[in-house]
Design a protein around this motif. Structure first.
Motif, short mmCIF file in Angstrom:
data_model
loop_
_atom_site.label_atom_id
_atom_site.label_comp_id
_atom_site.label_asym_id
_atom_site.label_seq_id
_atom_site.Cartn_x
_atom_site.Cartn_y
_atom_site.Cartn_z
N ALA A 91 0.82 -1.21 0.00
CA ALA A 91 0.00 0.00 0.00
C ALA A 91 0.86 1.26 0.00
CB ALA A 91 -0.93 -0.01 1.20
N SER A 92 1.97 1.25 0.73
CA SER A 92 2.81 2.45 0.83
C SER A 92 3.51 2.78 -0.49
CB SER A 92 3.86 2.27 1.93
OG SER A 92 4.73 1.19 1.63
N GLY A 93 3.62 1.81 -1.39
CA GLY A 93 4.25 2.07 -2.67
C GLY A 93 3.30 2.61 -3.72
N LEU A 94 1.99 2.60 -3.46
CA LEU A 94 1.02 3.03 -4.47
C LEU A 94 1.05 4.53 -4.78
CD1 LEU A 94 -1.99 0.74 -3.52
CD2 LEU A 94 -0.34 0.47 -5.38
N PRO A 95 1.33 5.42 -3.81
CA PRO A 95 1.43 6.85 -4.18
C PRO A 95 2.47 7.11 -5.25
CG PRO A 95 1.25 6.64 -1.80
CD PRO A 95 1.42 5.25 -2.35
N ALA A 96 3.49 6.26 -5.31
CA ALA A 96 4.52 6.45 -6.34
C ALA A 96 3.95 6.27 -7.74
CB ALA A 96 5.66 5.45 -6.11
N VAL A 97 2.89 5.49 -7.88
CA VAL A 97 2.26 5.29 -9.18
C VAL A 97 1.70 6.61 -9.69
CG1 VAL A 97 0.40 4.12 -10.42
CG2 VAL A 97 1.72 2.89 -8.68
#
Length: 514
Positions: A212-218
């Motif tokens: 979940a924490s990596g999704l803002p990077a998308v």
């Protein structure tokens, strides 16, 4: 159930579409990001460091006439020479080294109209303590080409001369903006190397799981790289400021985090309440997605206001901001829901914080909102008072143009600019240009006018086709360099006015008016 004709119904259908076509949406997004990265990466070489002037202003028109009619411009390059041992610039050894320095500058490509203290003896070109002297010149180039050439000259000439007699620092507008551009590029790399790891750590603490924490990077990647491509397209038709890159990266990363918090949190809440991934995606887009869209529209409308300004420096923020917001919104309501549809419950994998994925109505934010609702007036008054207190320093704001003071004190151009302000009475690097392209004035009339200009408060010297003037008197006769003040066709003239006040200040404005 939501009525099919309502806006929420439209967002329901959008959510259903992203779930149904999730793989197609992701493939198109990946291709688009790759193309944007490859093509948009070339935008950096097409950006400009200028754009601070109004093209329709009197000063801009005068500058255009100066270049078109006289093939002239104010001094672009200013060399500040100091004797290595602190000796006076009038000693024989230093004077010989100064003359050699001026000759070396005159031999450089794209340089003309070299003038030095040792050639003119003008007091304004020597520091008050007599240990510094100036060499001025102008470039035959303009815009970004001038900045690139000025940067090369600064790198070549700054430091000690070959004989070790003089220490040289280089200033001038194109030198300053060349350093500003290179500083921005370095600072962006440094800032991102610090901000991105710290941001990822904070996101890990907020979301509690690695996935979940990596999704803002998308969202951030789509917004930033897509905006680079949008700016690259924009540079094909108009000028874009290099400062727009700062806005793209800051706004893209910020909106990526902001919108992902909306979308991912709502998706996980729906899963926690028993929805299957399809229903969770539809409800996420219909609620959080709708919020994101209207948020983006609001920000874009605010940025549209910058398009009314004539300076392309300000318009560039509108180009960059509108593109970044638009792409961030599209990534949030199309790409991210498609990715959530693929992940499903795996969005909660690799948990690093216990209880991070649980749905609770009794946590910190619940208690905070309950407190605010019970005491609305004290919170409102306290919040407004805090904002007013934070805004009080604005009443002491002092506006100015971009100059060497925007650079770090370690920058060569910043050090040179500081020397010019502190050690010299006159502003040799910022002369005023009085342009009369259609003038048919006689030699006597030019002499009288130049002498009158030299008596204006704040003016230290006036250079004209008939010589140099100070305090109403001619202090130097016409020389070979004076020919630049007359047009090749013989009609028209211009004068260079050196002042001793800060250019962008009340005193500077008063000198111009007089």
């Amino acid at each position: 159930p939501t009525p099919s004709g309502s806006r929420a119904g439209w967002f329901d259908r959008l959510g259903a579409f992203t779930f149904r076509r999730r793989r197609l949406v992701l493939v198109v997004a990946v291709i688009g990001v790759v193309v944007a990265a490859v093509v948009g990466g070339g935008v950096f070489s097409r950006l400009s460091s200028g754009g601070f002037d109004d093209p329709g202003s009197e000063s801009a028109r005068a500058a255009d006439q100066l270049l078109e009619t006289f093939d002239a411009a104010p001094s672009d390059i200013v060399l500040i020479a100091r004797s290595a041992d602190g000796a006076s610039v009038d000693t024989a050894e230093v004077a010989a080294a100064g003359a050699a320095l001026a000759q070396r500058l005159a031999g450089e490509g794209d340089v003309r109209d070299v003038t030095s203290y040792w050639a003119t003896g003008a007091p304004a070109m020597r520091s008050t303590d007599g240990t510094l002297a100036l060499v001025t010149a102008r470039l035959t180039l303009a815009g970004d080409a001038a900045q690139e050439r000025a940067g090369e000259l600064a790198e070549e000439l700054s430091g000690f001369t070959d004989d070790g007699v003089l220490e040289v620092r280089v200033s001038g507008s194109p030198v300053i903006f060349a350093e500003v551009g290179s500083t921005i590029e370095k600072d962006l790399v440094r800032a991102e190397s610090i901000a991105i790891p710290v941001t990822m750590l904070l996101l890990l603490l907020v979301f509690g799981t690695l996935v979940a924490s990596g999704l803002p990077a998308v969202i951030g990647a789509v917004a930033v790289l897509g905006s680079f491509f949008a700016l690259w397209v924009t540079t094909q038709v108009t000028d874009v400021s290099i400062f727009a890159i700062n806005l793209v990266t800051a706004l893209g990363i910020g909106l990526g985090i902001d919108y992902a918090l909306f979308m991912v949190t709502r998706f996980r809440e729906q899963l926690g309440r028993g929805d299957d991934p399809h229903e969770a995606v539809v409800r996420t887009v219909a609620s959080a997605g709708r919020t994101v869209v209207f948020s983006g529209i609001t920000v874009a409308i605010a940025l549209f206001a910058l398009l009314v300004f004539p300076q392309f420096f300000l318009r560039s923020f509108a180009y960059a901001g509108i593109a970044t917001v638009t792409l961030a919104v599209l990534a949030a309501v199309l790409v991210l829901p498609a990715l959530l549809a693929v992940l499903g419950t795996r969005v909660n994998r690799f948990r690093v914080l216990r209880g991070a994925t649980e749905v609770s109505d009794h946590g910190f934010w619940y208690r905070l909102s309950a407190y605010v609702m019970k005491r609305p007036w004290p919170v409102l008054v306290g919040g407004v008072a805090l904002l007013v207190a934070l805004g009080i320093p604005f009443f002491r704001v002092s506006f100015g143009q971009t100059d060497d003071r925007v650079l770090p004190s370690t920058a060569q151009a910043a050090q040179a600019g500081q020397l010019l302000r502190e050690e010299f009475d006159a502003r040799e690097s910022d002369p005023l240009s009085v342009v009369a392209p259609d003038s048919t004035a006689t030699t006597e009339e030019v002499t009288a006018y130049a002498a009158a200009l030299s008596e204006v408060d704040g003016v230290t010297r006036v250079d004209a086709s008939t010589g140099s003037y100070a305090d109403g008197d001619r202090v130097a006769p016409a020389s070979a360099a004076s020919a630049r003040f007359t047009a090749a066709e013989g009609t028209g003239t211009w004068l260079s006015v050196v002042v001793d006040v800060e250019p962008y200040s009340g005193e500077g404005k008063q000198v111009v008016e007089q």
